[in-house]
Design a protein around this motif. Structure first.
Motif, mmCIF file in Angstrom:
data_model
loop_
_atom_site.group_PDB
_atom_site.id
_atom_site.type_symbol
_atom_site.label_atom_id
_atom_site.label_comp_id
_atom_site.label_asym_id
_atom_site.label_seq_id
_atom_site.Cartn_x
_atom_site.Cartn_y
_atom_site.Cartn_z
ATOM 1 N N ALA A 35 -21.452 -132.866 -1.794
ATOM 2 C CA ALA A 35 -22.342 -133.797 -1.101
ATOM 3 C C ALA A 35 -23.514 -134.218 -1.960
ATOM 4 O O ALA A 35 -23.882 -133.549 -2.925
ATOM 5 C CB ALA A 35 -22.853 -133.147 0.187
ATOM 6 N N ASP A 36 -24.122 -135.354 -1.600
ATOM 7 C CA ASP A 36 -25.408 -135.740 -2.168
ATOM 8 C C ASP A 36 -26.414 -135.813 -1.026
ATOM 9 O O ASP A 36 -26.130 -135.396 0.100
ATOM 10 C CB ASP A 36 -25.303 -137.056 -2.947
ATOM 11 N N ASP A 37 -27.597 -136.352 -1.317
ATOM 12 C CA ASP A 37 -28.659 -136.292 -0.310
ATOM 13 C C ASP A 37 -28.471 -137.288 0.836
ATOM 14 O O ASP A 37 -29.273 -137.317 1.766
ATOM 15 C CB ASP A 37 -30.028 -136.487 -0.966
ATOM 16 N N ARG A 38 -27.417 -138.081 0.800
ATOM 17 C CA ARG A 38 -27.117 -138.966 1.932
ATOM 18 C C ARG A 38 -26.272 -138.276 2.995
ATOM 19 O O ARG A 38 -26.051 -138.835 4.071
ATOM 20 C CB ARG A 38 -26.364 -140.217 1.440
ATOM 21 N N VAL A 39 -25.784 -137.081 2.716
ATOM 22 C CA VAL A 39 -24.908 -136.355 3.631
ATOM 23 C C VAL A 39 -25.740 -135.378 4.457
ATOM 24 O O VAL A 39 -26.515 -134.590 3.918
ATOM 25 C CB VAL A 39 -23.801 -135.594 2.877
ATOM 26 N N ARG A 40 -25.567 -135.420 5.760
ATOM 27 C CA ARG A 40 -26.283 -134.536 6.671
ATOM 28 C C ARG A 40 -25.310 -133.616 7.387
ATOM 29 O O ARG A 40 -24.391 -134.080 8.065
ATOM 30 C CB ARG A 40 -27.080 -135.335 7.706
ATOM 31 N N PHE A 41 -25.502 -132.304 7.220
ATOM 32 C CA PHE A 41 -24.657 -131.308 7.865
ATOM 33 C C PHE A 41 -25.355 -130.796 9.116
ATOM 34 O O PHE A 41 -26.422 -130.183 9.037
ATOM 35 C CB PHE A 41 -24.372 -130.154 6.903
ATOM 36 N N LEU A 42 -24.733 -131.037 10.272
ATOM 37 C CA LEU A 42 -25.341 -130.625 11.532
ATOM 38 C C LEU A 42 -24.815 -129.288 12.030
ATOM 39 O O LEU A 42 -25.373 -128.732 12.979
ATOM 40 C CB LEU A 42 -25.085 -131.678 12.615
ATOM 41 N N GLY A 43 -23.767 -128.749 11.394
ATOM 42 C CA GLY A 43 -23.142 -127.557 11.944
ATOM 43 C C GLY A 43 -22.408 -127.889 13.229
ATOM 44 O O GLY A 43 -22.052 -129.037 13.492
ATOM 45 N N GLY A 44 -22.185 -126.885 14.061
ATOM 46 C CA GLY A 44 -21.516 -127.129 15.334
ATOM 47 C C GLY A 44 -22.449 -127.789 16.336
ATOM 48 O O GLY A 44 -23.614 -127.406 16.456
ATOM 49 N N VAL A 45 -21.957 -128.796 17.044
ATOM 50 C CA VAL A 45 -22.712 -129.431 18.126
ATOM 51 C C VAL A 45 -21.953 -129.137 19.414
ATOM 52 O O VAL A 45 -20.870 -129.667 19.649
ATOM 53 C CB VAL A 45 -22.832 -130.959 17.914
#
Length: 419
Positions: free
Chosen positions: A242-252
């Motif tokens: 990933a780069d800084d445009r990718v957001r990992f939210l984990g489980g929702v």
């Protein structure tokens, strides 16, 4: 009828496609007056164990907390309980549970096994686990009174490999319009992000999607929902791509918020390739979101001409760039996806299960089953590129719960479509 559903984590549905199917089908069967018993897996930290949920009776039993034994250990306890509490028909989910089927057959409990996808192709199981799943498929063919496939590709596989007929019962696609007020909690704007929802497993190609996105010139961020309960190494691989445009939210786990993520994404990227019809993909098209999907027959069966397909990071990069450059096409693709979703109806799916349960209870199935041996001429089924949507398909099933009256050719409904 008295109907048992076992082999899953149970309800409420908080994990995957099997649990979603049990909840959506079970609640509808209960509403129609059937006594539905669902076997639920007890979690380590679980404090609430209700006796009933949405009209279904729940039986809570423990499981061995080891990946290789978790499913089978819980199912073994479920079968033991079921042997002492007779039922008219049993639905066993997951071919991994097939070594337990002889006990049900010996007790004369008619059983249909939902065989799921091609589990032996999942890298997480390793060589021993993969061999077990291959053997379990054969046992399911031999010891089930009926087999349930959730995708045409799965039905094809069992016909090519074993000469075994199946009953085709897919999942439903909820048509959702949940609003967008919960996105602000995540710092997101409607229509201004791409979305992935998946467990982090190699067969779901989250790494391919993230790497491909990172190669693109996209200006909209990629939001990744999901985690890897068993694979820290794969999680690290995904994050490294990933780069800084990718957001990992984990489980929702908040369904309302998750629905809003689906419904307001610019595109939904789907990498699953071995699990048959996927509920996450159905939820995305039910939300009217344009889909970029891994190129396999299961995904093409669902998305058809509404999707664009990839097999590599380079493909993902090109598709994401093209999507951001063509907003009008994305809107058209989203509308087409929602039109397709209307053909996946939980009420019709539940009717298919109900008719199959009735056939099982009446013992309306052949007494001789395929022997479970793989055909010497078995070859992998070719990739199926679906023709334009139809409402029925001719499939030779073990039982024919929904045959057209007055015909001799069994007709099984696809995607819960009306006959």
């Amino acid at each position: 009828m008295r109907i048992a559903m076992l082999g899953t984590r149970g309800v409420p549905a908080r994990y995957g496609g099997f649990e979603t199917a049990v909840e959506e089908v079970g609640r509808r069967l209960a509403d129609r007056g059937h006594r539905v018993v669902v076997y639920c897996r007890t979690g380590r930290d679980e404090t609430e164990r209700p006796d009933r949920y949405l009209g279904m009776e729940l039986v809570h039993l423990p499981a061995a907390h080891k990946r290789a034994l978790e499913t089978l250990s819980h199912s073994a306890l479920s079968v033991g309980h079921l042997l002492g509490h007779r039922t008219d028909a049993a639905f066993v989910f997951n071919a991994a549970n097939s070594p337990l089927l002889p006990a049900l057959r010996a007790a004369r409990i008619p059983v249909a096994t939902h065989v799921d996808g091609l589990e032996w192709k999942r890298a997480k199981w390793g060589p021993v686990g993969q061999r077990y799943y291959r053997a379990a498929e054969a046992l399911a063919v031999r010891w089930s009174d009926a087999l349930i496939a959730d995708a045409v590709g799965i039905a094809d596989y069992y016909r090519h490999e074993f000469g075994a007929p199946t009953t085709l019962l897919t999942y439903g696609a909820p048509l959702i319009q949940p609003g967008a007020d919960r996105l602000a909690e995540l710092g997101l704007t409607p229509g201004e992000y791409h979305l992935v929802v998946a467990r982090f497993e190699p067969e779901n190609h989250v790494d391919v999607i993230v790497e491909g996105y990172a190669r693109s010139g996209a200006t909209k961020p990629l939001v990744v929902v999901g985690s890897a309960p068993y694979s820290d190494a794969y999680t690290a691989q995904v994050h490294a791509a990933a780069d800084d445009r990718v957001r990992f939210l984990g489980g929702v786990w908040d369904q309302e918020q998750l629905d809003q993520l689906y419904a307001n994404a610019y595109t939904y990227l789907h990498g699953h390739c071995v699990g048959g019809t996927n509920p996450s993909l159905l939820r995305a098209i039910g939300a009217g979101t344009a889909v970029l999907a891994f190129d396999c027959d299961f995904n093409r069966e669902v998305v058809e001409d509404a999707g664009r397909y990839f097999t590599s990071p380079a493909d993902v990069a090109a598709l994401v760039d093209a999507a951001e450059a063509e907003p009008r096409r994305i809107r058209i693709a989203g509308k087409r996806a929602r039109d397709l979703a209307a053909g996946y109806d939980w009420d019709e799916v539940a009717t298919g299960y109900e008719k199959l349960a009735l056939a099982l209870a009446r013992r309306d199935f052949p007494t001789r089953r395929p022997n479970g041996r793989r055909l010497p001429t078995a070859v992998p089924a070719p990739l199926r590129i679906p023709e334009p949507r139809t409402t029925t398909a001719v499939v030779p099933p073990v039982v024919n719960p929904v045959a057209h009256p007055g015909t001799t050719t069994p007709v099984i409904p696809i995607r819960g479509a009306q006959q």
